[in-house]
Design an enzyme around this catalytic site. Structure first.
Site, mmCIF file in Angstrom:
data_model
loop_
_atom_site.group_PDB
_atom_site.id
_atom_site.type_symbol
_atom_site.label_atom_id
_atom_site.label_comp_id
_atom_site.label_asym_id
_atom_site.label_seq_id
_atom_site.Cartn_x
_atom_site.Cartn_y
_atom_site.Cartn_z
ATOM 1 N N THR A 118 31.770 45.380 32.079
ATOM 2 C CA THR A 118 30.562 45.160 31.267
ATOM 3 C C THR A 118 29.320 45.636 31.995
ATOM 4 O OG1 THR A 118 31.637 43.236 30.284
ATOM 5 C CG2 THR A 118 29.220 43.347 30.120
ATOM 6 N N ASP A 140 37.749 36.337 37.894
ATOM 7 C CA ASP A 140 38.355 37.120 38.981
ATOM 8 C C ASP A 140 37.503 37.146 40.246
ATOM 9 O OD1 ASP A 140 39.263 39.723 36.579
ATOM 10 O OD2 ASP A 140 40.070 37.719 36.924
ATOM 11 N N ARG A 175 63.387 23.026 45.173
ATOM 12 C CA ARG A 175 63.280 24.396 44.679
ATOM 13 C C ARG A 175 62.099 25.136 45.307
ATOM 14 N NH1 ARG A 175 64.121 23.250 38.200
ATOM 15 N NH2 ARG A 175 66.349 23.759 38.076
ATOM 16 N N GLY A 183 43.423 37.535 37.973
ATOM 17 C CA GLY A 183 42.574 38.096 39.019
ATOM 18 C C GLY A 183 42.528 39.603 39.003
HETATM 19 O O1 F6P Z 1 39.157 39.750 33.801
HETATM 20 C C1 F6P Z 1 39.613 38.483 33.478
HETATM 21 C C2 F6P Z 1 41.079 38.543 33.127
HETATM 22 O O2 F6P Z 1 41.501 37.259 32.787
HETATM 23 C C3 F6P Z 1 41.955 39.079 34.243
HETATM 24 O O3 F6P Z 1 42.157 38.137 35.273
HETATM 25 C C4 F6P Z 1 43.190 39.435 33.463
HETATM 26 O O4 F6P Z 1 43.997 40.373 34.136
HETATM 27 C C5 F6P Z 1 42.574 40.034 32.192
HETATM 28 O O5 F6P Z 1 41.313 39.399 32.017
HETATM 29 C C6 F6P Z 1 43.386 39.830 30.940
HETATM 30 O O6 F6P Z 1 42.790 40.668 29.956
HETATM 31 P P1 F6P Z 1 42.897 40.339 28.390
HETATM 32 O O7 F6P Z 1 42.078 39.111 28.137
HETATM 33 O O8 F6P Z 1 42.320 41.550 27.726
HETATM 34 O O9 F6P Z 1 44.364 40.116 28.109
#
Ligand code: F6P
Length: 361
Positions: A118, A140, A175, A183
């Site tokens: 963004t 992230d 386990r 992330g």
């Molecule tokens: O950027 C935030 C995030 O949650 C990442 O950690 C993850 O890999 C991605 O977005 C998932 O993307 P979407 O919401 O488009 O499935």
């Protein structure tokens, strides 16, 4: 703190883009309450991230819209992953649409709340002559130039709570439990929640893992009577072998393995390596849901009110950021096109090792 209600910015648009996270509404509230109450600015809400700016899905925001939203998860504006600078087959000029709508609605500035994607788009729009101000949002925490983005702390709390829960079932069944955190390509969320949750092994993208080293660590634990273990793996993690491959080859290998997610693959590799019963848990989108933590509410509010002051001063082309534990700003060129990764000499890695954590090597 500004003590004047004079403002260079009279009217601005605000949008949220990219993955949602707790704290977005707290940040919207921070920007809008300060801009409206202190500087009497006109505020236009843009629906669905940059897509709303392209389509003209824009409407005035009034106090009733941004009061009482501090604790709400998600974003009242909605979001999308629209990438205006990514060319599309129908040749639509999305950037022209954005500039036309920016002028049509007589915006003096555009406030964008989002992650590195963004803010990269915000930087490119600033290069096109728009007055853009970015705020750093993402679970992230991978935005260059900003120590901590809002959303990260709330997601860390969710991951840590999940890890705590896995300890009891791992111990009951003797386990190994593998838990996958989000992330994207950075390991911040996995590393911090792994330490907070007492993970015995933490695997992050920045440190490609060696399954034999992990096996030795788990077997050593078992020899010392710790017959259960918790392995935290960040979704972007990769093996030492994969780290030496081209992206295309890595993709091919993963398609052949056909594991739905890295946690299932690591769990299978651990079982093969150690003979220990192992299960996988992928946390997925619960990490993005729920209400913001108290810490994220404060950080998002600080970022938001700081942005309002910057709008009043006519400071554009920047992203608000936490720098040396204070709120400041960096040029939008700083996060543009980059991902902030965990430095391999970050002292917190030694903190993990000092309490007996295996980092996959
Ligand atoms: O950027 C935030 C995030 O949650 C990442 O950690 C993850 O890999 C991605 O977005 C998932 O993307 P979407 O919401 O488009 O499935």
């Amino acid at each position: 703190m500004s003590n004047s209600d004079k403002s260079v910015t009279k009217t601005f648009g605000i949008l949220t883009a990219g993955g949602d996270c707790p704290g977005l509404n707290a940040a919207i509230r921070g920007v809008c309450r300060a801009a409206y109450d202190r500087y009497h600015m006109n505020i236009l809400g843009i629906a669905g991230g940059y897509r709303g700016l392209i389509n003209g899905d824009i409407r005035p925001l009034h106090p009733g819209d941004f009061w009482g939203i501090l604790t709400r998860g998600g974003t009242i504006l909605g979001t999308s992953r629209e990438k205006p600078f990514k060319s599309n087959e129908i040749g639509e000029d999305k950037v022209k649409e954005i500039k036309d709508n920016y002028r049509k609605h007589k915006l003096d500035a555009l406030v964008v709340l989002g992650g590195n994607g963004t803010n990269t788009t915000g930087y490119l729009l600033a290069q096109e002559g728009l007055n853009v101000l970015g705020l750093p949002k993402t679970i992230d925490n991978d935005i260059e130039g900003c120590e901590r983005s809002f959303g990260f702390h709330s997601a860390m709390a969710v991951c840590t709570d999940a890890i705590d829960k896995l300890h009891s079932t791992a111990e009951s069944h003797n386990r190994v439990m593998v838990i996958e955190t989000m992330g994207r390509k950075a390991g911040w969320l996995g590393l911090y929640s792994g330490i907070a949750g007492g993970g015995d092994v933490i695997i992050i993208p920045e440190i490609p893992y060696d399954i034999k080293a992990i096996g030795r660590h788990l077997k050593e634990r078992a020899k010392n009577g710790r017959t259960f273990s918790i392995v935290v793996v960040a979704e972007g993690a990769l093996s030492a072998e994969e780290a030496n491959m081209e992206k295309k080859e890595r993709k091919k290998i993963r398609n052949e393995m056909a594991y739905p997610s890295i946690a299932y693959r690591v769990a299978a590799e651990i079982e093969t390596e150690t003979g220990m019963e192992t299960r996988a848990t992928v946390l997925g989108y619960v990490q993005r849901g729920g209400i913001p933590s108290a810490s994220d509410r404060v950080l998002a509010t600080r970022f938001g009110t700081f942005a309002a002051d910057m709008l009043a001063r006519g400071e554009y082309g920047k992203m608000v950021a936490q720098i040396a534990n204070e709120v400041g700003s960096v040029d939008l060129s700083v996060p543009a096109g980059k991902t902030k990764k965990v430095p391999t000499d970050d002292p917190i890695l030694d903190t993990a090792v000092a309490v007996g954590t295996c980092l996959g090597v």
